[in-house]
Design an enzyme around this catalytic site. Structure first.
Site, PDB file in Angstrom:
ATOM      1  N   ASN A   9      57.884 -70.600 -81.647  1.00 16.31           N
ATOM      2  CA  ASN A   9      58.564 -71.004 -83.134  1.00 16.31           C
ATOM      3  C   ASN A   9      58.575 -72.554 -83.578  1.00 16.31           C
ATOM      4  O   ASN A   9      59.784 -73.060 -83.116  1.00 16.31           O
ATOM      5  CB  ASN A   9      59.978 -70.008 -83.322  1.00 16.31           C
ATOM      6  N   LYS A  11      59.731 -74.382 -86.124  1.00 19.45           N
ATOM      7  CA  LYS A  11      60.928 -74.720 -87.301  1.00 19.45           C
ATOM      8  C   LYS A  11      59.745 -75.844 -87.700  1.00 19.45           C
ATOM      9  O   LYS A  11      58.860 -75.805 -88.264  1.00 19.45           O
ATOM     10  CB  LYS A  11      61.445 -74.622 -86.344  1.00 19.45           C
ATOM     11  N   HIS A  92      64.499 -65.287 -89.599  1.00 15.01           N
ATOM     12  CA  HIS A  92      65.390 -65.866 -88.181  1.00 15.01           C
ATOM     13  C   HIS A  92      66.847 -66.249 -88.563  1.00 15.01           C
ATOM     14  O   HIS A  92      67.772 -66.414 -89.830  1.00 15.01           O
ATOM     15  CB  HIS A  92      64.785 -66.652 -88.578  1.00 15.01           C
ATOM     16  N   GLU A  94      68.235 -68.948 -89.067  1.00 13.71           N
ATOM     17  CA  GLU A  94      68.684 -70.112 -89.590  1.00 13.71           C
ATOM     18  C   GLU A  94      68.071 -70.009 -90.698  1.00 13.71           C
ATOM     19  O   GLU A  94      69.163 -70.551 -92.045  1.00 13.71           O
ATOM     20  CB  GLU A  94      67.899 -71.088 -88.955  1.00 13.71           C
ATOM     21  N   GLU A 164      67.418 -62.564 -80.460  1.00  9.69           N
ATOM     22  CA  GLU A 164      67.631 -63.760 -80.614  1.00  9.69           C
ATOM     23  C   GLU A 164      69.459 -63.683 -80.764  1.00  9.69           C
ATOM     24  O   GLU A 164      70.047 -63.935 -81.526  1.00  9.69           O
ATOM     25  CB  GLU A 164      67.369 -64.493 -81.387  1.00  9.69           C
ATOM     26  N   GLY A 170      69.070 -72.849 -79.611  1.00  6.51           N
ATOM     27  CA  GLY A 170      68.876 -74.506 -79.441  1.00  6.51           C
ATOM     28  C   GLY A 170      70.265 -75.225 -78.367  1.00  6.51           C
ATOM     29  O   GLY A 170      70.411 -75.979 -78.644  1.00  6.51           O
ATOM     30  N   SER A 210      66.651 -70.401 -75.902  1.00  6.58           N
ATOM     31  CA  SER A 210      66.781 -71.112 -74.655  1.00  6.58           C
ATOM     32  C   SER A 210      65.401 -70.936 -74.199  1.00  6.58           C
ATOM     33  O   SER A 210      66.192 -71.125 -72.542  1.00  6.58           O
ATOM     34  CB  SER A 210      67.607 -71.507 -74.325  1.00  6.58           C
TER      35      SER A 210
HETATM   36  P1  13P Z   1      64.802 -72.179 -78.609  1.00  9.30           P
HETATM   37  O1  13P Z   1      64.407 -72.047 -77.962  1.00  9.30           O
HETATM   38  O2  13P Z   1      64.874 -74.069 -78.528  1.00  9.30           O
HETATM   39  O3  13P Z   1      66.415 -72.135 -77.754  1.00  9.30           O
HETATM   40  O4  13P Z   1      64.964 -71.560 -79.935  1.00  9.30           O
HETATM   41  C1  13P Z   1      64.699 -69.762 -79.721  1.00  9.30           C
HETATM   42  C2  13P Z   1      65.105 -69.920 -81.097  1.00  9.30           C
HETATM   43  O5  13P Z   1      65.356 -69.451 -82.620  1.00  9.30           O
HETATM   44  C3  13P Z   1      63.465 -69.304 -81.829  1.00  9.30           C
HETATM   45  O6  13P Z   1      62.369 -68.743 -83.066  1.00  9.30           O
END
Ligand code: 13P
Length: 248
Positions: A9, A11, A92, A94, A164, A170, A210
């Site tokens: 992803n 982003k 997601h 976010e 997640e 992150g 992560s």
């Molecule tokens: P990270 O792998 O950077 O922790 O992000 C996970 C994520 O949000 C995937 O959609």
């Protein structure tokens, strides 16, 4: 047996030139008949990604649930369909936290995508406070009930659910393999309660948070983890290639 599905992803990262360079380096490595590897890319990169993808699957990172209309800045499912997009990330954390996505709107998006033959990658997961308060099961159950409301059991073979935990996104603080497996099993059990055994056995469940080359193998060894949704470690060709090579 469920096929594995590992998706990056990106982003809000990478322009067209960077997308092309990534695909030139990574696409050939993703050739396998065992599972699926791919990336979710910004809308502006979809055309370039699709044109350069022979092996990698390409996902959009969001969609709107209406076909067209006065929704400035949004992109509809028919627009994705016209490009040839076959996967779309929805819900997601976010987007839920910063852009007002709710289980109700995510449910509308899921239905719209399924009708168009596009596989939704539905993201769910609890916050750190919810995890600490022992509310993971309640949160996951509510998100699944809401986001997948009124979707028939037969559709689940075309649905991917990404568990997640928000506290692992992150942060470099990935969920332990035990927590990830327990929660992915919980997701499958909730699906079982909602729509029955066959759908629960067919739905593909990813862990996200992560994930990196150093921990992907142990996650993938778990019974209820069928794949991963990967943020940071999907941006660099080298680390995504390592993830592919370790799992294919
Ligand atoms: P990270 O792998 O950077 O922790 O992000 C996970 C994520 O949000 C995937 O959609």
């Amino acid at each position: 047996m469920r096929d594995i599905i590992i998706v990056g992803n990106w982003k809000m990262n990478k322009n067209n030139a960077e997308t092309k360079a990534f695909f030139e380096e990574v696409d050939g490595v993703a050739k396998t008949d065992k599972g699926l590897y791919g990336v979710g890319v910004p809308f502006t990169d979809l055309r370039t990604a699709l044109d350069n993808a022979e092996n990698l699957i390409v996902a959009a990172e969001n969609c709107h649930f209406e076909d067209s209309g006065a929704f400035t800045g949004e992109v509809s499912v028919p627009m994705l369909e016209e490009l040839g997009v076959k996967y779309c990330i929805i819900g997601h954390s976010e987007r839920r936290q910063m852009f007002g996505d709710t289980d109700e709107t995510v449910n509308k998006k899921a239905k719209k995508l399924l009708d168009a033959g596009i596989t939704p990658i539905l993201c769910i997961g609890e916050t750190e406070a919810e995890y600490d308060a022992g509310k993971t099961k309640d949160v996951i159950t509510a998100q699944l009930n809401g986001s997948l409301k009124d979707i028939p059991a037969e559709a689940y073979e075309n649905i991917v659910i990404a568990y997640e935990p928000i506290w692992a996104i992150g942060t470099g603080k990935s969920a332990s393999v035990e927590i990830a497996e327990d929660c992915c099993k919980l997701v499958r059990d909730v699906v079982r309660d909602m729509v029955g055994d066959e759908a629960a056995d067919k739905v593909r469940i990813q862990y996200g948070g992560s994930v990196k080359p150093g921990n992907i193998v142990e996650y993938m060894a778990q019974e209820d983890i069928d794949g991963a949704l990967i943020g940071g470690a999907s941006l660099k060709p080298d680390s995504f290639i390592e993830i592919i090579e370790k799992t294919k």
